[in-house]
Design a protein around this motif. Structure first.
Motif, PDB file in Angstrom:
ATOM      1  N   PHE A 112      37.110  39.350  25.800  1.00 28.51           N
ATOM      2  CA  PHE A 112      36.317  39.590  27.013  1.00 28.51           C
ATOM      3  C   PHE A 112      35.690  38.422  27.094  1.00 28.51           C
ATOM      4  O   PHE A 112      34.223  38.558  27.014  1.00 28.51           O
ATOM      5  CB  PHE A 112      35.806  40.767  27.100  1.00 28.51           C
ATOM      6  CG  PHE A 112      36.728  41.843  27.584  1.00 28.51           C
ATOM      7  CD1 PHE A 112      37.387  42.558  26.683  1.00 28.51           C
ATOM      8  CD2 PHE A 112      36.704  42.475  28.988  1.00 28.51           C
ATOM      9  CE1 PHE A 112      38.218  43.509  26.916  1.00 28.51           C
ATOM     10  CE2 PHE A 112      37.760  43.497  29.192  1.00 28.51           C
ATOM     11  CZ  PHE A 112      38.361  43.956  28.255  1.00 28.51           C
ATOM     12  N   ASN A 114      34.729  37.060  29.854  1.00 27.96           N
ATOM     13  CA  ASN A 114      34.071  37.259  31.070  1.00 27.96           C
ATOM     14  C   ASN A 114      32.839  38.361  30.741  1.00 27.96           C
ATOM     15  O   ASN A 114      32.564  38.957  32.204  1.00 27.96           O
ATOM     16  CB  ASN A 114      35.090  38.033  32.211  1.00 27.96           C
ATOM     17  CG  ASN A 114      35.598  39.044  31.937  1.00 27.96           C
ATOM     18  OD1 ASN A 114      35.490  39.578  30.980  1.00 27.96           O
ATOM     19  ND2 ASN A 114      36.803  39.124  32.364  1.00 27.96           N
ATOM     20  N   ALA A 248      37.195  32.262  30.450  1.00 29.59           N
ATOM     21  CA  ALA A 248      37.995  32.717  31.270  1.00 29.59           C
ATOM     22  C   ALA A 248      37.802  33.901  31.967  1.00 29.59           C
ATOM     23  O   ALA A 248      36.823  34.569  31.554  1.00 29.59           O
ATOM     24  CB  ALA A 248      39.200  33.298  30.365  1.00 29.59           C
ATOM     25  N   ALA A 249      38.290  34.320  32.966  1.00 29.84           N
ATOM     26  CA  ALA A 249      37.998  35.132  34.039  1.00 29.84           C
ATOM     27  C   ALA A 249      38.429  36.649  33.811  1.00 29.84           C
ATOM     28  O   ALA A 249      37.708  37.656  33.887  1.00 29.84           O
ATOM     29  CB  ALA A 249      38.528  34.888  35.420  1.00 29.84           C
ATOM     30  N   LEU A 250      39.508  36.553  33.042  1.00 28.91           N
ATOM     31  CA  LEU A 250      40.356  37.803  32.786  1.00 28.91           C
ATOM     32  C   LEU A 250      40.527  38.009  31.179  1.00 28.91           C
ATOM     33  O   LEU A 250      40.262  37.188  30.303  1.00 28.91           O
ATOM     34  CB  LEU A 250      41.499  37.827  33.244  1.00 28.91           C
ATOM     35  CG  LEU A 250      41.612  37.686  35.129  1.00 28.91           C
ATOM     36  CD1 LEU A 250      42.903  37.611  35.298  1.00 28.91           C
ATOM     37  CD2 LEU A 250      40.803  38.965  35.453  1.00 28.91           C
ATOM     38  N   PRO A 251      40.578  39.252  30.493  1.00 29.89           N
ATOM     39  CA  PRO A 251      40.534  39.583  29.324  1.00 29.89           C
ATOM     40  C   PRO A 251      42.034  38.739  28.619  1.00 29.89           C
ATOM     41  O   PRO A 251      41.820  38.697  27.298  1.00 29.89           O
ATOM     42  CB  PRO A 251      40.639  40.995  29.247  1.00 29.89           C
ATOM     43  CG  PRO A 251      40.716  41.511  30.365  1.00 29.89           C
ATOM     44  CD  PRO A 251      40.723  40.660  31.452  1.00 29.89           C
ATOM     45  N   PHE A 253      44.006  35.575  28.463  1.00 29.07           N
ATOM     46  CA  PHE A 253      43.991  34.156  28.961  1.00 29.07           C
ATOM     47  C   PHE A 253      44.544  33.198  27.965  1.00 29.07           C
ATOM     48  O   PHE A 253      44.982  33.682  26.736  1.00 29.07           O
ATOM     49  CB  PHE A 253      42.699  33.819  29.007  1.00 29.07           C
ATOM     50  CG  PHE A 253      41.596  33.888  27.817  1.00 29.07           C
ATOM     51  CD1 PHE A 253      40.908  34.961  27.665  1.00 29.07           C
ATOM     52  CD2 PHE A 253      41.547  32.811  27.255  1.00 29.07           C
ATOM     53  CE1 PHE A 253      39.984  34.850  26.502  1.00 29.07           C
ATOM     54  CE2 PHE A 253      40.614  32.824  26.053  1.00 29.07           C
ATOM     55  CZ  PHE A 253      39.918  34.004  25.755  1.00 29.07           C
TER      56      PHE A 253
ATOM     57  N   TYR B 228      36.502  44.494  39.336  1.00 26.44           N
ATOM     58  CA  TYR B 228      36.402  43.794  38.452  1.00 26.44           C
ATOM     59  C   TYR B 228      35.829  44.306  37.090  1.00 26.44           C
ATOM     60  O   TYR B 228      35.981  43.688  36.077  1.00 26.44           O
ATOM     61  CB  TYR B 228      35.541  42.337  38.849  1.00 26.44           C
ATOM     62  CG  TYR B 228      35.413  41.255  37.895  1.00 26.44           C
ATOM     63  CD1 TYR B 228      34.310  40.598  37.207  1.00 26.44           C
ATOM     64  CD2 TYR B 228      36.523  40.641  37.300  1.00 26.44           C
ATOM     65  CE1 TYR B 228      34.356  39.465  36.725  1.00 26.44           C
ATOM     66  CE2 TYR B 228      36.541  39.580  36.416  1.00 26.44           C
ATOM     67  CZ  TYR B 228      35.481  39.174  36.149  1.00 26.44           C
ATOM     68  OH  TYR B 228      35.422  37.780  35.287  1.00 26.44           O
ATOM     69  N   SER B 327      42.415  29.267  34.909  1.00 20.93           N
ATOM     70  CA  SER B 327      42.113  30.613  35.165  1.00 20.93           C
ATOM     71  C   SER B 327      40.820  31.085  34.725  1.00 20.93           C
ATOM     72  O   SER B 327      40.555  31.991  34.034  1.00 20.93           O
ATOM     73  CB  SER B 327      43.212  31.438  34.575  1.00 20.93           C
ATOM     74  OG  SER B 327      43.353  31.117  33.095  1.00 20.93           O
ATOM     75  N   ASP B 328      39.744  30.340  34.968  1.00 21.54           N
ATOM     76  CA  ASP B 328      38.437  30.743  34.230  1.00 21.54           C
ATOM     77  C   ASP B 328      37.512  31.203  35.281  1.00 21.54           C
ATOM     78  O   ASP B 328      37.913  31.406  36.599  1.00 21.54           O
ATOM     79  CB  ASP B 328      37.823  29.262  33.977  1.00 21.54           C
ATOM     80  CG  ASP B 328      37.506  28.372  35.210  1.00 21.54           C
ATOM     81  OD1 ASP B 328      36.250  27.978  35.414  1.00 21.54           O
ATOM     82  OD2 ASP B 328      38.320  28.164  35.908  1.00 21.54           O
ATOM     83  N   GLN B 329      36.418  31.686  35.002  1.00 20.00           N
ATOM     84  CA  GLN B 329      35.707  32.550  35.750  1.00 20.00           C
ATOM     85  C   GLN B 329      35.128  31.926  37.073  1.00 20.00           C
ATOM     86  O   GLN B 329      35.317  32.392  38.320  1.00 20.00           O
ATOM     87  CB  GLN B 329      34.532  32.916  34.933  1.00 20.00           C
ATOM     88  CG  GLN B 329      33.320  33.554  35.544  1.00 20.00           C
ATOM     89  CD  GLN B 329      33.708  35.045  35.888  1.00 20.00           C
ATOM     90  OE1 GLN B 329      34.479  35.518  35.178  1.00 20.00           O
ATOM     91  NE2 GLN B 329      33.238  35.309  36.973  1.00 20.00           N
TER      92      GLN B 329
END
Lengths: 339, 522
Positions: A112, A114, A248-251, A253, B228, B327-329
């Motif tokens: 995670f 994020n 990264a945005a998601l767990p 990646f 989210y 694919s980053d935040q």
């Protein structure tokens, strides 16, 4: 007469704006607009969906999970925490030519990046080369700002501390011998990250800027020695470091590791047997994470992503279907003309 | 009459005499000849008034009990149910004078008075004092679920104006006291019709649309974080940039909805006046009640779901064209934020019925401003000045230059907007409300051209009654119009040639009906 004059003095404004008489366009959802609109959108989406799906189908992806969970996997011995500098070899084969340029990613699952507390744990001033923050890192980095001897950590924070440190070497087995595939690590991070967001302190040699500081606890090498082969790739503008810092945005990646673009492999990876030599340093099993390596080629829409193609096709067909339904409803219940 | 069609009950409270008030009533078409009964309450003692009220009520209820389905027997329904009144088919009027009113407003009689008054189509109170005017208004306010409006022009109306929910003062003849104490003031009584049917209706319509959109927009904006949370370890990581969160409600989406709240019209003013029953949705709370709120909320939640999961599906394995990952935040944030602003703008565009230049400016302007601010904030310059406040440096450029991102945004926009569009189109076709029909009419009329509109005139259904008020007692009218006190009958006929054929009618009527007042039409 007097009354009339007084009345006109008290009269409110009579402009189009104040009297709500502004000229306006009054669209109405009439069948003549909505139904053809839906059909148009539906057909356009189906077209785009087909293009995306076909492109995505043409992209080749190869994923290899090397975490070493099972007993018979090649990296299982490395999962023992007490072994340092463990190296394991993962063998795989490619059936057809893997079209170049080939991109080599490492992927993590159940990781995670994020998480909010993790994400704020860095010092932007330090990372833009401000020397005053080398001596006194900001408190957002805690508990990774000072080590137990009270020396400042540079770069501080848990994002930097947890930098991915597995390294890979790729070999093709040609006639029984290992032939190294050269991996290119230039330009894997964003141009804006490399040139603007992250700046090294303007001290030469770079090593001197780090006097009185210590490296992050998890790192094996200090920041100014991250890449001994290329002096421009050290400090905070090391490409691997930059790729890691872009959270990264998601767990689950992937992050770009290297490109395979030159030498014999410029046209791609030919069919055959390959060995991936992994310097296994990064522990993920304690939180149920997985590590993998991904080979992929790209197209105009990025990597392999069937979701978009399928989504467009589905939405396009639904739009066309809805327009047919609306046409039937409209034909049956014609709008009454009179009140 | 027009207001009556709009389901607005009109009560007249005047200080004039009974006869004057009744004549006014007839001339305004509030009291009509074809009414079943006009009850006159003029008792002098409490008991007399009570008796008169009760007998009037029984008269009404007795007759209607025979004619209606028989569900009017419950006595406890009298207290609140206004639906009860609609089962009364016949028309009644109530005239009560001030003296009796004083008795009728006593606590033990006020419910009876109120029930009787609500059973009648018209209520005229004459010889009322200013205090009693306020008391009557308060009686209605307290016990009925209705909104009261009081309109008056003199200082004696001030207490009534203040008591009612909405007070309207007429400025002019009798000074400014009424106007100063009121919520709205204008110069002539006839403007009340425009105030209620045009501006009041528009105001309600705009307010409801505004509220619905505001809730929708904010739910769509906020609930993305709920979704989210499942993917960020419930750590309250925001999906958006901090600056976007600050500016979203202030800059990016506030002006279009403000323009809609100021200028939107569903039906233009002539048609609002022509079809007074368009006023009914406002009275019945149809445009914004619990159900509508729930629908808005649901739509917001659905939009937030799509806003999150479509980029989620696209971003889980996406890379840029040159292979480097994005694919980053931050890119995820920019994609979702852009989709949200575009969806919100498209939605307000679909809900605006009346696009003035201001609306155009605000909607397109907001979108432009969003992109301008986005690129400005994530530019090198801003980062150079405040490094730690603008961590999104470079994201917009890298992210929005990818074709796949725009495809994601397009897909998200269409998927969020299209269901609402389909539903509203089907609703208009399958269950058109009066508003929809009038709008359709308006549009076809506009297309036909203005010259054809003059042919469709509203037929006036009122019988032509007088513009003069006569005393109930046989006065001098007969004497005057018989021409006996004129010098020559030819002179009078020359002056008003239309009058002579009607005068014979008048005399005949006068002879026929002694109790009623008939007047000559001028």
């Amino acid at each position: 007469m007097v009354k009339q004059e007084k009345a006109s003095a008290n009269r409110p404004d009579n402009t189009a704006f104040t009297q709500q008489r502004l000229p306006a366009w009054q669209p109405m959802l009439s069948a003549g607009i909505v139904i053809p609109g839906f059909v148009l959108i539906g057909l356009a989406f189906i077209g785009i969906g087909v293009a995306l799906f076909v492109t995505s189908r043409g992209i080749q992806v190869l994923e290899i999970d090397y975490t070493g969970v099972e007993q018979n996997s090649p990296c299982f011995p490395c999962t023992d925490q007490n072994r340092k500098n463990c190296v394991c070899d993962v063998n795989f084969s490619i059936d057809t030519l893997f079209q170049g340029p080939v991109f080599f990613y490492y992927g993590l699952s159940n990781y995670f990046q994020n998480y909010r507390k993790y994400g704020v744990s860095k010092d932007d001033y330090q990372l833009s080369g401000d020397l005053s923050y080398f001596k006194a890192p900001s408190s957002t980095c805690s508990p990774y700002e000072y080590d137990k001897n009270n020396k400042p950590i540079v770069p501080c924070g848990s994002v930097a501390n947890s930098m991915f440190n597995d390294t890979f070497k790729l070999f093709q087995i040609v006639n029984g011998a290992k032939k190294q595939v050269s991996l290119d690590g230039k330009g894997i991070a964003w141009w804006t990250d490399y040139n603007i967001k992250y700046r090294n302190p303007s001290v030469t040699p770079l090593k001197n800027a780090f006097n009185g500081t210590v490296k992050p606890l998890f790192w094996s090498k200090p920041a100014y020695e991250l890449d001994l082969s290329d002096p421009a790739n050290n400090g905070f503008i090391n490409q691997d470091f930059l790729v890691w810092m872009r959270r990264a945005a998601l767990p689950n990646f992937r992050k770009l590791y290297r490109r395979i673009t030159d030498g014999d492999y410029a046209q791609g990876l030919p069919a055959g047997n390959y060995t991936l030599e992994v310097s296994y340093n990064y522990p993920v099993l304690s939180f149920g994470g997985r590590k993998k390596v991904v080979f992929s080629n790209v197209s105009w829409m990025g990597g392999k992503n069937e979701f978009l193609g399928i989504a467009y096709l589905v939405i396009g067909s639904m739009c066309v279907f809805m327009s047919i339904v609306m046409l039937i409803v409209y034909a049956k219940f014609k709008f009454p003309e009179e009140d | 009459a027009c207001l009556g069609l709009a389901d607005i009950k009109i009560w007249v409270l005047t200080g004039d005499k009974l006869e004057t008030a009744m004549n006014i009533g007839y001339s305004c078409n509030m009291l009509r000849d074809d009414m079943n009964e006009v009850f006159v309450i003029s008792g002098h003692t409490l008991l007399e008034v009570q008796q008169q009220l009760r007998s009037a009520k029984e008269h009404i209820l007795g007759l209607s009990r025979v004619s209606s389905a028989g569900d009017v027997e419950k006595t406890d329904m009298f207290a609140e149910d206004s639906v009860f009144e609609e089962t009364i088919i016949a028309e009644y009027a109530l005239v009560i004078n001030g003296h009796s009113l004083a008795h009728a407003l006593e606590p033990q009689l006020e419910h009876t008075l109120l029930d009787l008054a609500c059973l009648c189509k018209t209520v005229i109170c004459c010889r009322v004092t200013p205090m009693q005017k306020a008391q009557v208004v308060e009686l209605v306010k307290r016990h009925k679920r209705a909104v009261t409006l009081a309109i008056g022009d003199g200082a004696n109306d001030v207490s009534m104006i203040k008591t009612a929910h909405i007070g309207v003062g007429i400025s002019g003849q009798e000074g400014m006291q009424a106007a100063l104490a009121s919520d709205y003031s204008f110069a002539q009584f006839r403007y009340l019709q425009r105030l209620l049917l045009v501006h009041g209706r528009w105001s309600y319509f705009r307010m409801c649309n505004f509220l619905c959109y505001f809730f929708y927009k904010n739910f769509a904006f906020t609930l993305v974080h709920f979704w989210y949370g499942f993917f960020c370890g419930f750590s309250a990581q925001t999906v958006y940039d901090q600056w976007f969160i600050t500016l979203f409600n202030i800059v990016y989406t506030s002006l279009p909805v403000l323009a809609m709240g100021l200028f939107d019209q569903d039906v233009n003013d002539q048609n609002s006046l022509r079809y007074p029953s368009l006023y009914k949705p406002g009275q019945q709370n149809l445009l914004f009640n619990k159900r509508q709120f729930f629908m808005c909320t649901l739509q917001g939640m659905g939009t937030s779901f799509l806003l999150f999961f479509i980029p989620y599906g696209a971003f889980s394995v996406t890379v840029k064209e040159d292979g480097s990952n994005f694919s980053d935040q931050q890119a995820f944030a920019v994609t979702i934020a852009t989709s949200l602003v575009i969806v919100a703008s498209v939605q307000i565009g679909l809900e605006t019925h009346y696009w003035t230049a201001v609306n155009h400016l605000f909607i397109w302007g907001s979108l432009t401003v969003y992109f301008a601010i986005l690129f400005a904030m994530q530019s090198n310059g801003m980062f150079g000045i405040f490094p730690s406040n603008f961590p999104f440096i470079g994201t917009a450029r890298n992210c929005l230059s990818e074709k796949s991102v725009w495809l994601v945004i397009l897909l998200t926009t269409v998927v969020c907007v299209v269901p609402g569009l389909a539903v509203s189109f089907l609703r208009v076709d399958l269950f058109p409300t009066l508003t929809d029909k009038v709008r359709h009419l308006q549009q076809t009329t506009k297309r036909q051209g203005p010259q054809e509109q003059n042919l469709r005139r509203v037929r006036r259904t009122s019988s032509r009654r007088s513009a003069y008020a006569f005393s109930h007692q046989q006065g001098y009218g007969e004497l005057i119009t018989s021409g006996k006190n004129m010098r020559t009958s030819t002179v009078s006929s020359a002056r008003s040639p239309q009058r002579t054929p009607h005068s014979s009618n008048w005399i005949e009527n006068m002879l026929k009906r002694k109790n009623e007042v008939s007047c000559i039409s001028v």
